[in-house]
Design a protein around this motif. Structure first.
Motif, mmCIF file in Angstrom:
data_model
loop_
_atom_site.group_PDB
_atom_site.id
_atom_site.type_symbol
_atom_site.label_atom_id
_atom_site.label_comp_id
_atom_site.label_asym_id
_atom_site.label_seq_id
_atom_site.Cartn_x
_atom_site.Cartn_y
_atom_site.Cartn_z
ATOM 1 N N LEU A 105 0.839 -1.206 0.000
ATOM 2 C CA LEU A 105 0.000 0.000 0.000
ATOM 3 C C LEU A 105 0.870 1.250 0.000
ATOM 4 C CD1 LEU A 105 -2.613 1.606 0.200
ATOM 5 C CD2 LEU A 105 -2.594 1.226 2.669
ATOM 6 N N LEU A 106 1.908 1.238 0.811
ATOM 7 C CA LEU A 106 2.807 2.402 0.834
ATOM 8 C C LEU A 106 3.477 2.571 -0.528
ATOM 9 C CD1 LEU A 106 4.168 4.745 2.267
ATOM 10 C CD2 LEU A 106 5.848 3.146 3.210
ATOM 11 N N ALA A 107 3.904 1.462 -1.125
ATOM 12 C CA ALA A 107 4.535 1.526 -2.449
ATOM 13 C C ALA A 107 3.564 2.121 -3.464
ATOM 14 C CB ALA A 107 4.970 0.128 -2.891
ATOM 15 N N LEU A 108 2.330 1.648 -3.422
ATOM 16 C CA LEU A 108 1.298 2.116 -4.345
ATOM 17 C C LEU A 108 1.073 3.624 -4.204
ATOM 18 C CD1 LEU A 108 -1.042 1.396 -6.310
ATOM 19 C CD2 LEU A 108 -2.415 0.805 -4.326
ATOM 20 N N HIS A 156 3.058 0.761 -15.158
ATOM 21 C CA HIS A 156 2.578 1.928 -15.901
ATOM 22 C C HIS A 156 3.638 3.017 -16.025
ATOM 23 C CE1 HIS A 156 -1.555 1.206 -17.057
ATOM 24 N NE2 HIS A 156 -1.795 0.643 -15.892
ATOM 25 N N LEU A 157 4.643 2.958 -15.157
ATOM 26 C CA LEU A 157 5.677 3.993 -15.213
ATOM 27 C C LEU A 157 6.799 3.650 -16.184
ATOM 28 C CD1 LEU A 157 5.995 5.106 -11.491
ATOM 29 C CD2 LEU A 157 4.422 5.855 -13.249
ATOM 30 N N GLU A 158 6.798 2.393 -16.663
ATOM 31 C CA GLU A 158 7.835 1.973 -17.612
ATOM 32 C C GLU A 158 7.529 2.551 -18.990
ATOM 33 O OE1 GLU A 158 10.353 0.090 -16.829
ATOM 34 O OE2 GLU A 158 9.766 -0.855 -14.924
ATOM 35 N N GLU A 159 8.588 2.744 -19.764
ATOM 36 C CA GLU A 159 8.367 3.157 -21.143
ATOM 37 C C GLU A 159 9.258 2.331 -22.069
ATOM 38 O OE1 GLU A 159 7.144 7.490 -22.654
ATOM 39 O OE2 GLU A 159 9.259 7.181 -22.314
ATOM 40 N N PRO A 160 8.706 1.624 -23.040
ATOM 41 C CA PRO A 160 7.275 1.486 -23.316
ATOM 42 C C PRO A 160 6.616 0.565 -22.305
ATOM 43 C CG PRO A 160 8.520 0.011 -24.745
ATOM 44 C CD PRO A 160 9.526 0.778 -23.928
ATOM 45 N N ARG A 161 5.289 0.701 -22.201
ATOM 46 C CA ARG A 161 4.594 -0.119 -21.221
ATOM 47 C C ARG A 161 4.383 -1.530 -21.736
ATOM 48 N NH1 ARG A 161 -0.257 3.656 -19.143
ATOM 49 N NH2 ARG A 161 0.451 5.174 -20.656
ATOM 50 N N ASN A 182 2.091 6.579 -7.097
ATOM 51 C CA ASN A 182 1.133 7.513 -7.669
ATOM 52 C C ASN A 182 1.463 8.949 -7.290
ATOM 53 O OD1 ASN A 182 -0.923 5.952 -9.196
ATOM 54 N ND2 ASN A 182 -0.953 4.825 -7.282
ATOM 55 N N ASP A 183 1.858 9.120 -6.062
ATOM 56 C CA ASP A 183 2.174 10.469 -5.584
ATOM 57 C C ASP A 183 3.423 11.029 -6.269
ATOM 58 O OD1 ASP A 183 1.522 12.575 -3.555
ATOM 59 O OD2 ASP A 183 3.604 12.163 -2.996
ATOM 60 N N SER A 184 4.302 10.137 -6.744
ATOM 61 C CA SER A 184 5.551 10.599 -7.359
ATOM 62 C C SER A 184 5.261 11.455 -8.599
ATOM 63 C CB SER A 184 6.415 9.403 -7.764
ATOM 64 O OG SER A 184 5.822 8.721 -8.853
ATOM 65 N N ARG A 185 4.075 11.316 -9.162
ATOM 66 C CA ARG A 185 3.737 12.059 -10.371
ATOM 67 C C ARG A 185 2.883 13.287 -10.089
ATOM 68 N NH1 ARG A 185 0.520 9.504 -13.009
ATOM 69 N NH2 ARG A 185 0.135 7.717 -11.673
ATOM 70 N N ARG A 186 2.783 13.615 -8.816
ATOM 71 C CA ARG A 186 1.944 14.728 -8.404
ATOM 72 C C ARG A 186 2.215 16.004 -9.207
ATOM 73 N NH1 ARG A 186 2.500 16.597 -2.307
ATOM 74 N NH2 ARG A 186 1.236 14.744 -1.937
ATOM 75 N N GLU A 232 11.796 10.844 -8.674
ATOM 76 C CA GLU A 232 12.519 9.579 -8.854
ATOM 77 C C GLU A 232 12.872 8.920 -7.523
ATOM 78 O OE1 GLU A 232 12.985 7.791 -11.471
ATOM 79 O OE2 GLU A 232 12.083 9.291 -12.815
ATOM 80 N N GLN A 233 13.144 9.750 -6.542
ATOM 81 C CA GLN A 233 13.520 9.197 -5.238
ATOM 82 C C GLN A 233 12.347 8.409 -4.643
ATOM 83 O OE1 GLN A 233 13.260 11.566 -1.898
ATOM 84 N NE2 GLN A 233 13.643 9.635 -0.814
ATOM 85 N N GLN A 234 11.136 8.979 -4.787
ATOM 86 C CA GLN A 234 9.940 8.295 -4.287
ATOM 87 C C GLN A 234 9.693 6.998 -5.049
ATOM 88 O OE1 GLN A 234 7.205 11.806 -3.152
ATOM 89 N NE2 GLN A 234 5.829 10.104 -3.528
ATOM 90 N N ILE A 235 9.916 7.052 -6.356
ATOM 91 C CA ILE A 235 9.712 5.853 -7.171
ATOM 92 C C ILE A 235 10.696 4.764 -6.730
ATOM 93 C CG2 ILE A 235 9.855 4.894 -9.517
ATOM 94 C CD1 ILE A 235 8.899 7.674 -10.534
ATOM 95 N N GLY A 236 11.933 5.176 -6.485
ATOM 96 C CA GLY A 236 12.944 4.220 -6.026
ATOM 97 C C GLY A 236 12.546 3.590 -4.700
#
Lengths: 420, 113
Positions: free
Chosen positions: A222-225, A287-292, A229-233, A255-259
């Motif tokens: 849940l924290l990861a989730l 969903h954050l990968e490119e390409p997905r 999502n918040d990393s893209r705020r 990026e730090q949050q994503i890590g």
């Protein structure tokens, strides 16, 4: 500065006091007393070596004094009995060791015998340390309403005998689910409304939970989730307009949050976690990968759909299928869904139709989506689509997030109906 | 803490069951309740068709045929339970409803002590 210390200590201090005094209201008054004393003394005399223990000891001693003074009042005798049974007559000080009882407190505050909105508010007040005023602002309700809601919840806990305890093993899974749902709701409330404070609060609560339950995969997930999502705020809105994931400026992502989120997710997977939050965090990550990797995404939505039985998840599987098998195949999946009131069904359908060149049908679907839309940025976004029928990304993870909120809220409200 | 457990029955499921089946379900439930520890004051009520409601209005006594609250659900019985907390009380309320065909709901109310 001092305020930050207070926010961080509040949950610990309050939880210990509820444990000692046996009543949330009394504990809250005592904690407020102690924090006020600290605000006065610490800047003058310097902070104590162990601020948490100092605050708990001071609050507890104040509470005992207060109960003694009011000994004749019938309402207080019960509390005094409690306080005396649980704490010795001696004065406590900052050298006394107090166990961390925040977990007991959060299970009490998220007890299913409380109405859902009360659980949410109470958790923010007790664990999060938000003031009633702040919570009222966060949920756009009058102060009086929020104050009454909190008081009623505290009284129900006391009068109905809701235990201040970590539930026994046979109850733990469902109670943990209830706790996580409350945190998730708080995050989503902040997420969909763009009210940042609530999302930040939810992440703080999520961090506290992972600290308290480091081996629960769903708690970690849940924290990861939330972090993912918040990393893209910063990238989600441009000049007040909603920006879809594919159009977002990736340099604005945190990026730090994503890590941090990815480390948490790995830990959850290492614990063999396969619950709904683990799957959702894994999908958010993909969903954050490119390409997905749409095949993988469609697969995980399938897993999530089986876990939750949610038609909203199925809608999102359809969106992923549009990428792997084409819009036609996705429309087939959509046609199986009984979700006519969800605006996202219609905006998704519109998008698929547009990609098939069926512009007239697409316009009708956009118009239906617009009818059902509730927030201004979304309305402007859909209006933009309607006027241009512009090509763009077919899907957005953010949308899913919002659907899920509505769904969760409705199901929880159904469950707790009758508590009001 | 002491709780009153109020046993409600749904009128609709009552219609579905024969009166004999209803009676059997009631007997089985009563036996289960009496077998519980920390139970007192077990009361089983006759149907609402036997109820009379009394009101006093400006010194005049008014009797009405039927229950005070007229709804599809009715209070079928109650008992007092002395346990540590709400979780224990609700667990017992849940256990009592296992295998019961009569469509029960049990309201758990703390008793003023």
């Amino acid at each position: 500065m001092l305020e930050d210390v207070f926010r961080n200590e509040w949950g610990r201090v309050l939880a210990a006091l509820v444990g000692l005094l046996g009543d949330i209201e009394l504990a809250e008054e005592a904690a407020q007393d102690a924090f006020a004393t600290a605000a006065e003394r610490w800047p003058r005399d310097g902070s104590p070596d162990n601020p948490t223990a100092w605050l708990i000891a001071t609050a507890r001693n104040r509470a005992i004094d207060r109960i003694r003074r009011e000994r004749n009042l019938a309402a207080k005798t019960e509390q005094l009995r409690w306080a005396m049974v649980n704490t010795s007559e001696e004065t406590m000080d900052e050298t006394t060791t107090f166990p961390d009882e925040r977990l007991e407190l959060i299970f009490t505050c998220c007890h299913p015998a409380l109405a859902l909105d009360a659980r949410v508010a109470l958790t923010l007040r007790t664990l999060g340390g938000l003031s009633t005023e702040e919570i009222a602002r966060g949920f756009l309700v009058p102060f009086e309403t929020m104050s009454k809601r909190l008081t009623r919840a505290k009284h129900k806990i006391r009068d109905a005998g809701i235990p201040f305890a970590v539930p026994p093993d046979h109850l733990l899974p469902e109670r943990l689910e209830a706790v996580l749902a409350v945190v998730y709701l708080i995050f989503n409330e902040g997420w969909s409304s763009g009210r940042v404070d609530l999302a930040t609060e939810a992440i703080r609560l999520g961090r506290a939970l992972t600290e308290l339950m480091p081996d629960e995969s769903e708690t970690l997930a849940l924290l990861a989730l939330m972090l993912l999502n918040d990393s893209r705020r910063a990238a989600r809105f441009r000049d007040g307009e909603l920006v879809l994931l594919d159009d977002q400026d990736r340099s604005l992502w945190n990026e730090q949050q994503i890590g941090e989120a990815r480390v948490l997710l790995q830990r959850a997977l290492a614990l063999q976690g396969g619950g709904p939050y683990v799957v959702q965090a894994a999908i958010a990550d993909l969903h954050l990968e490119e390409p997905r990797d749409w095949h993988e995404i469609a697969l995980l939505y399938g897993v999530l759909g089986r876990l939750t039985g949610s038609p909203v998840v199925e809608l999102n599987r359809a969106i992923a299928i549009a990428e792997t098998d084409g819009p036609e195949a996705a429309l087939d999946v959509l046609d199986q869904l009984a979700l006519d009131d969800y605006r996202y069904v219609h905006s998704t359908r519109a998008d698929l139709l547009r990609r098939l060149g069926r512009n007239a049908d697409a316009r009708l679907a956009y118009a239906r989506a617009l009818e059902l839309t509730q927030t201004d940025p979304e309305r402007r976004f859909l209006e933009g689509r309607l006027s241009e029928l512009r090509p763009s990304s077919p899907t957005d993870w953010d949308d899913f997030w919002t659907y899920t909120l509505n769904e969760l809220k409705e199901s929880l409200e159904r469950d707790s109906r009758g508590n009001e | 803490m002491k709780y009153a457990l109020l046993i409600y029955k749904a009128g609709s499921s009552r219609d579905l069951l024969s009166s004999e089946a209803m009676k059997q379900a009631g007997d089985a439930l009563e036996a289960k309740i009496r077998a519980l520890p920390n139970v007192s004051g077990v009361v089983r009520l006759r149907g609402i068709e036997a109820a009379t409601t009394v009101r006093v209005d400006e010194g005049r006594t008014l009797l009405t045929d039927g229950p005070f609250v007229d709804s599809k659900e009715f209070l079928g019985g109650l008992f007092l339970l002395d346990v540590a907390n709400l979780d224990e009380a609700t667990a017992i309320a849940a256990r009592l409803q296992e295998h019961d065909p009569s469509g029960l709901a049990i309201e758990v109310r703390p008793v003023v002590e």
